[in-house]
Design a protein around this motif. Sequence first.
Motif, PDB file in Angstrom:
ATOM      1  N   TRP A 146       0.825  -1.207   0.000  1.00 31.56           N
ATOM      2  CA  TRP A 146       0.000   0.000   0.000  1.00 31.56           C
ATOM      3  C   TRP A 146       0.862   1.262   0.000  1.00 31.56           C
ATOM      4  N   LYS A 147       1.958   1.223   0.751  1.00 31.99           N
ATOM      5  CA  LYS A 147       2.809   2.404   0.865  1.00 31.99           C
ATOM      6  C   LYS A 147       3.639   2.655  -0.397  1.00 31.99           C
ATOM      7  N   GLN A 148       4.158   1.595  -1.000  1.00 33.98           N
ATOM      8  CA  GLN A 148       5.170   1.768  -2.036  1.00 33.98           C
ATOM      9  C   GLN A 148       4.647   1.689  -3.468  1.00 33.98           C
ATOM     10  N   LEU A 149       3.553   0.989  -3.687  1.00 37.22           N
ATOM     11  CA  LEU A 149       3.070   0.828  -5.057  1.00 37.22           C
ATOM     12  C   LEU A 149       2.158   1.993  -5.443  1.00 37.22           C
ATOM     13  N   ARG A 150       2.052   2.200  -6.743  1.00 38.30           N
ATOM     14  CA  ARG A 150       1.248   3.325  -7.242  1.00 38.30           C
ATOM     15  C   ARG A 150      -0.236   3.113  -6.969  1.00 38.30           C
ATOM     16  N   HIS A 151      -0.898   4.134  -6.439  1.00 38.16           N
ATOM     17  CA  HIS A 151      -2.316   4.070  -6.167  1.00 38.16           C
ATOM     18  C   HIS A 151      -3.108   4.397  -7.437  1.00 38.16           C
ATOM     19  N   VAL A 152      -4.170   3.654  -7.658  1.00 36.15           N
ATOM     20  CA  VAL A 152      -5.069   3.948  -8.775  1.00 36.15           C
ATOM     21  C   VAL A 152      -6.491   4.004  -8.249  1.00 36.15           C
ATOM     22  N   ASP A 153      -7.344   4.724  -8.941  1.00 39.86           N
ATOM     23  CA  ASP A 153      -8.743   4.816  -8.540  1.00 39.86           C
ATOM     24  C   ASP A 153      -9.423   3.474  -8.761  1.00 39.86           C
ATOM     25  N   VAL A 154     -10.369   3.154  -7.884  1.00 35.74           N
ATOM     26  CA  VAL A 154     -11.085   1.881  -8.003  1.00 35.74           C
ATOM     27  C   VAL A 154     -11.703   1.722  -9.389  1.00 35.74           C
ATOM     28  N   LYS A 155     -12.268   2.787  -9.933  1.00 34.30           N
ATOM     29  CA  LYS A 155     -12.917   2.690 -11.250  1.00 34.30           C
ATOM     30  C   LYS A 155     -11.915   2.449 -12.375  1.00 34.30           C
ATOM     31  N   ASP A 156     -10.623   2.663 -12.093  1.00 30.47           N
ATOM     32  CA  ASP A 156      -9.583   2.459 -13.108  1.00 30.47           C
ATOM     33  C   ASP A 156      -8.835   1.142 -12.939  1.00 30.47           C
ATOM     34  N   MET A 157      -9.233   0.349 -11.957  1.00 30.31           N
ATOM     35  CA  MET A 157      -8.457  -0.872 -11.705  1.00 30.31           C
ATOM     36  C   MET A 157      -8.668  -1.896 -12.816  1.00 30.31           C
ATOM     37  N   ARG A 158      -7.668  -2.741 -12.964  1.00 27.66           N
ATOM     38  CA  ARG A 158      -7.690  -3.769 -13.994  1.00 27.66           C
ATOM     39  C   ARG A 158      -7.215  -5.088 -13.386  1.00 27.66           C
ATOM     40  N   PRO A 159      -7.524  -6.224 -14.005  1.00 27.22           N
ATOM     41  CA  PRO A 159      -7.087  -7.511 -13.461  1.00 27.22           C
ATOM     42  C   PRO A 159      -5.575  -7.535 -13.200  1.00 27.22           C
ATOM     43  N   GLY A 160      -5.219  -8.032 -12.044  1.00 22.70           N
ATOM     44  CA  GLY A 160      -3.817  -8.049 -11.621  1.00 22.70           C
ATOM     45  C   GLY A 160      -3.521  -6.985 -10.587  1.00 22.70           C
ATOM     46  N   ASP A 161      -4.323  -5.902 -10.571  1.00 25.44           N
ATOM     47  CA  ASP A 161      -4.152  -4.888  -9.532  1.00 25.44           C
ATOM     48  C   ASP A 161      -4.469  -5.492  -8.164  1.00 25.44           C
ATOM     49  N   LEU A 162      -3.937  -4.861  -7.138  1.00 24.30           N
ATOM     50  CA  LEU A 162      -4.134  -5.363  -5.782  1.00 24.30           C
ATOM     51  C   LEU A 162      -5.076  -4.445  -5.019  1.00 24.30           C
ATOM     52  N   ILE A 163      -6.071  -5.042  -4.379  1.00 24.24           N
ATOM     53  CA  ILE A 163      -6.998  -4.276  -3.540  1.00 24.24           C
ATOM     54  C   ILE A 163      -6.552  -4.421  -2.088  1.00 24.24           C
ATOM     55  N   ILE A 164      -6.332  -3.292  -1.434  1.00 32.97           N
ATOM     56  CA  ILE A 164      -5.916  -3.271  -0.036  1.00 32.97           C
ATOM     57  C   ILE A 164      -7.142  -3.018   0.820  1.00 32.97           C
ATOM     58  N   TYR A 165      -7.285  -3.811   1.882  1.00 31.26           N
ATOM     59  CA  TYR A 165      -8.482  -3.737   2.704  1.00 31.26           C
ATOM     60  C   TYR A 165      -8.187  -3.266   4.130  1.00 31.26           C
ATOM     61  N   PHE A 166      -9.204  -2.678   4.736  1.00 27.97           N
ATOM     62  CA  PHE A 166      -9.202  -2.184   6.116  1.00 27.97           C
ATOM     63  C   PHE A 166      -8.292  -0.959   6.278  1.00 27.97           C
ATOM     64  N   ALA A 212      -5.789  -8.528  -1.618  1.00 29.13           N
ATOM     65  CA  ALA A 212      -6.272  -9.546  -2.557  1.00 29.13           C
ATOM     66  C   ALA A 212      -5.987  -9.060  -3.969  1.00 29.13           C
ATOM     67  N   MET A 213      -6.063  -9.961  -4.924  1.00 33.05           N
ATOM     68  CA  MET A 213      -5.814  -9.597  -6.316  1.00 33.05           C
ATOM     69  C   MET A 213      -7.123  -9.524  -7.085  1.00 33.05           C
ATOM     70  N   TYR A 214      -7.330  -8.403  -7.751  1.00 31.27           N
ATOM     71  CA  TYR A 214      -8.531  -8.248  -8.578  1.00 31.27           C
ATOM     72  C   TYR A 214      -8.362  -9.060  -9.853  1.00 31.27           C
ATOM     73  N   ILE A 215      -9.415  -9.830 -10.230  1.00 33.11           N
ATOM     74  CA  ILE A 215      -9.312 -10.674 -11.417  1.00 33.11           C
ATOM     75  C   ILE A 215     -10.368 -10.312 -12.463  1.00 33.11           C
ATOM     76  N   GLY A 216     -11.155  -9.260 -12.189  1.00 39.42           N
ATOM     77  CA  GLY A 216     -12.168  -8.833 -13.152  1.00 39.42           C
ATOM     78  C   GLY A 216     -13.568  -9.224 -12.739  1.00 39.42           C
ATOM     79  N   ASP A 217     -14.565  -8.557 -13.330  1.00 37.88           N
ATOM     80  CA  ASP A 217     -15.982  -8.842 -13.079  1.00 37.88           C
ATOM     81  C   ASP A 217     -16.342  -8.739 -11.595  1.00 37.88           C
ATOM     82  N   GLY A 218     -15.661  -7.860 -10.865  1.00 37.20           N
ATOM     83  CA  GLY A 218     -15.993  -7.643  -9.457  1.00 37.20           C
ATOM     84  C   GLY A 218     -15.499  -8.718  -8.521  1.00 37.20           C
ATOM     85  N   ALA A 219     -14.566  -9.555  -8.992  1.00 43.94           N
ATOM     86  CA  ALA A 219     -14.087 -10.677  -8.177  1.00 43.94           C
ATOM     87  C   ALA A 219     -12.607 -10.538  -7.821  1.00 43.94           C
TER      88      ALA A 219
END
Length: 372
Positions: A309-329, A336-343
């Motif tokens: 979360w600290k070191q990688l580039r932040h992107v807007d949720v609406k711009d995320m693509r499969p392979g991007d990482l979602i940070i929680y809490f 977790a890793m986004y794989i597309g279609d909201g999963a």
Amino acid sequence: MGPDMHTVRAGGRGILATAVTVVCAVTVLAAPGAAFAAPKPTPSPGASASAGTSASVTVVPDKDLEAVRDKLDKLYHDAAVATDAYNAAEEAAQKQSAEIVGLAKKIVKGQQRLDELKERAGRAAAAQYRTGGLPDSAKLMLSDNPSEFLDGAGRVLQGERATKALIREVTRTQQDLKQYAADAADQWNRLEAGRKAKAAAKKKITQRIAAAEKLESTLEKKQKERLAELERESAYQAQTAWLDTGILDDIHSKASAAGKKAVAFATAQLGKPYVWGAEGPDSYDCSGLTSQAWASAGKPIPRTSEEQWKQLRHVDVKDMRPGDLIIYFDDASHVAMYIGDGAIIQAPRPGRTVSIGGAGSMPILGVVRPDA
């Protein structure tokens, strides 16, 4: 030059001995084994008590299952936070160990260079002694060939300059050796502090997991089934609320070539168990899965979810693509890793396996892109 060279010789032996000791000690600390292992925690009354849980052996009424679920969520969340701290300490220890070994090698090489310089200085001093004794004016008066004397005087001047350069190099080498030793000592202190931090994190992890397992053991079979149903309902409701915002209407980005490789790696790990501190190939924790997936795609990333979360580039949720990482809490304690279609693909927590879930099933802190 005599007393100075004696000091260099005595100091050199001490520094060289320190280097050898450091290398040996680091080899022991950095060796694979129990210090870096992630043993499966064994529930025990002592661990549960020290974790501060109030679990009892009585059966929990159905009406209290929500409270049980909240308690389990907190215990596993605390374990996840401690796991991040453990992984960070381990990653730092590996870097510090490598740095100490590198500094020790520089010390050995510097000592060898210093020995060589001392030998050259000794030869220069002996030559000066053999040709010295008379002042230059007397040598000129007694010389049969003044031009030869002047040539010799020029060579002497060159020799004096070379000697001064030699002295400067000896001094510089001594200073380098002292700095290397100081840097090694500093890294050693950091390594020791990290070892203590890792031990504390490991203790907290095992305590929290043991407390959760003991709490779950008080439930009857039907209650466990109902508890699992409550967890699924909660995740479903959160995912539905997230999808109802219309977020998927805005997400159209396709995976990069590296992102496709990372997703393929993560997908191949489905069904493997979560083990805290693990980064494959047989088991993973949450950031162990994401870091190894991107390493397989040729893009090494930080080991922990907090550092991702600290070191990688932040992107807007609406711009995320499969392979991007979602940070929680809010504390970035899960990834977790986004794989597309909201999963997503994730390694959820102890007792679970690598699985597919809803991207909105947990509170999203943000999204990062390893191959930005």
